[in-house]
Design a protein around this motif. Structure first.
Motif, mmCIF file in Angstrom:
data_model
loop_
_atom_site.group_PDB
_atom_site.id
_atom_site.type_symbol
_atom_site.label_atom_id
_atom_site.label_comp_id
_atom_site.label_asym_id
_atom_site.label_seq_id
_atom_site.Cartn_x
_atom_site.Cartn_y
_atom_site.Cartn_z
ATOM 1 N N ASP A 123 0.927 -1.220 0.063
ATOM 2 C CA ASP A 123 0.094 0.055 0.036
ATOM 3 C C ASP A 123 0.708 1.370 -0.037
ATOM 4 N N GLY A 183 -5.341 -1.797 -0.826
ATOM 5 C CA GLY A 183 -6.018 -1.191 0.638
ATOM 6 C C GLY A 183 -6.561 -2.172 1.506
ATOM 7 N N GLY A 184 -7.051 -3.353 1.032
ATOM 8 C CA GLY A 184 -7.253 -4.402 2.092
ATOM 9 C C GLY A 184 -6.142 -4.895 2.966
ATOM 10 N N ARG A 187 -3.586 -3.370 4.002
ATOM 11 C CA ARG A 187 -3.339 -2.669 5.222
ATOM 12 C C ARG A 187 -4.510 -2.693 6.126
ATOM 13 N N THR A 188 -5.715 -2.607 5.493
ATOM 14 C CA THR A 188 -6.902 -2.712 6.557
ATOM 15 C C THR A 188 -6.657 -3.972 7.271
ATOM 16 N N ARG A 189 -6.425 -5.020 6.775
ATOM 17 C CA ARG A 189 -6.462 -6.391 7.377
ATOM 18 C C ARG A 189 -5.167 -6.344 8.409
ATOM 19 N N ASP A 222 -3.998 -3.983 9.991
ATOM 20 C CA ASP A 222 -4.284 -3.033 11.132
ATOM 21 C C ASP A 222 -5.294 -3.739 11.970
ATOM 22 N N ALA A 223 -6.163 -4.297 11.503
ATOM 23 C CA ALA A 223 -7.289 -5.359 12.439
ATOM 24 C C ALA A 223 -6.552 -6.309 13.183
#
Length: 454
Positions: free
Chosen positions: A186, A243-244, A246-248, A250-251
């Protein structure tokens, strides 16, 4: 006025890690076993899984150990990316155990298949750059471990997940790698590669050529002229997915910080392993991740620890030098002259010793026959053999006590730095754990905090 040194003051015992309380708590949903390589993380994770399941929880153990020892110890022919039920492990209220081994590439493939249409997924899976990235990019294994953990937690099929972290050179890679890979997928580099597809036409190709000449010239020389095309095709296909990642990442990082997660730092009582364990404890605190405690594996002990190394060595020397120890006065003295002479002769000439023993017998019992004389010599030889064996055992005991003292000093240094960390010690076993019985034994020691040598 002199200041006290750490050796001048007896260390307070660290708080004891209550393993059963941790496993029985329904709020505990994830247990992460971490630490340096070769300290017993896989065995600890498996033993915790067996014990938790037999106490009534539905458990899955996720291992990233390529040695496949977990599968062998659980009687499973092989482990893969699918959780498999472990036979012979059953607890009250539906307790059961499943185990799986991370398949790094398959997990990456599942992400692609789950977040893109079939045609685009096929294009990504067949792309050479993706195949290289998914199979061996630095940090991919740790990132995929985090992805799989997130998947298992989201499914909610198990009420406890036990994670055996990757055998990395540094245990910190488990925390760092997801962020590194997420940043790569990302980050600015990917955005530069994505720009031509978004700009399009000759302007886009010109931009690509300028950007790649600056950023990937070295890679092009090493990997061949087709690299840029493969990377561009990969980026174009993955555009909607970056983007997914980085989102995952972070989650999952937030999941590790949640109250339902517990980290167990596994170590051996050795300076390097405990040094890394201390570093990991500090890192977990800095990241505000919940630390349950330290599992100190392979701790040596003795059932005769009242006999110090110094006294054992002194007794061995007395036996080897032909002296005996007066148990009441604590003084050593020579054997009687006959025995002393015999010991001296035996060191130089066994035949001379036999003759001396026979002479002594004849002097005391003039009418003794030759058979009885030979028996007496044999008894004297047996006594010497017993002394030699006893001295050897005393020296072995002294070595064991020295090892115990060294391990204690090493542990005390860790405790002095982190007195708040709960500790459980697991005694060194005579052999490797290779079945469920061995895992249950480890689980019992983990839960009871059995002192080494008990």
């Amino acid at each position: 006025m002199s200041r006290a040194t750490p050796t001048d003051t007896k260390m307070d015992a660290p708080p004891r890690l209550a393993v059963d309380r941790l496993l029985d708590d329904p709020q505990t949903r994830i247990v992460v076993c971490c630490g340096a390589g070769g300290v017993g993380k896989t065995t600890t994770a498996a033993a915790l899984g067996v014990r938790a399941a037999e106490r009534g929880r539905k458990v899955v153990v996720l291992t990233i150990d390529p040695a496949r020892r977990l599968a062998q110890s659980m009687g499973i022919d092989s482990l893969d990316n699918t959780p498999r039920r472990v036979k012979g492990v059953q607890g009250p209220d539906g307790g059961e155990l499943h185990a799986m081994m991370l398949d790094m590439k398959r997990t990456f493939d599942e992400i692609v298949e789950g977040h893109s249409d079939p045609e685009r997924a096929q294009a990504i899976l067949a792309n050479p750059f993706y195949q290289s990235l998914s199979a061996g990019f630095a940090g991919t294994q740790e990132y995929m471990a985090m992805e799989k953990l997130g998947q298992l937690r989201a499914r909610d099929d198990w009420d406890l997940i036990v994670v055996d972290t990757p055998p990395s050179r540094s245990a910190l890679d488990f925390l760092d790698a997801p962020g590194r890979l997420g940043s790569f997928l990302d980050g600015k580099f990917i955005r530069v590669l994505m720009a031509p597809a978004k700009v399009g036409g000759r302007a886009g190709m010109k931009f690509l050529n300028v950007g790649m000449s600056m950023m990937t010239g070295t890679l092009s020389k090493l990997m061949g002229a087709s690299l840029l095309k493969d990377v561009q095709t990969f980026v174009a296909a993955m555009d909607t997915m970056f983007g997914g990642f980085r989102t995952r990442a972070d989650a999952t990082f937030q999941l590790l910080q949640a109250p339902g997660t517990a980290f167990l730092v596994v170590s051996a009582p050795e300076p390097d392993a405990l040094r890394e364990a201390a570093y990991f404890v500090e890192r977990l605190a800095a990241e505000r991740m919940p630390l349950a405690g330290l599992v100190l594996n392979r701790v040596h002990g003795s059932g005769a620890d009242q006999l110090s190394a110094e006294r054992a060595l002194a007794a061995a020397e007395n036996l080897e030098e032909g002296r005996i120890v007066d148990q009441e006065s604590g003084k050593a003295g020579l054997r009687d002259s006959t025995d002393a002479d015999a010991d001296t002769d035996s060191a130089t000439d066994p035949a001379a010793r036999a003759g001396r023993e026979t002479d002594a017998i004849d002097a005391d019992v003039p009418d003794v026959d030759a058979e009885h004389a030979a028996d007496h010599v044999a008894d004297a030889d047996a006594d010497a053999d017993v002394d030699e064996i006893t001295a050897g055992l005393l020296r072995l005991h002294a070595e064991r006590m020295q090892v115990i003292a060294r391990e204690q000093r090493t542990r005390d240094r860790f405790t002095s730095l982190h007195p708040e960390v709960a500790v459980v010690e697991v005694a060194a076993l005579p052999g490797d754990v290779h079945d469920l019985a061995g895992l249950r034994a480890i689980g019992e020691r983990l839960a009871a905090g059995v002192p080494a040598g008990a």
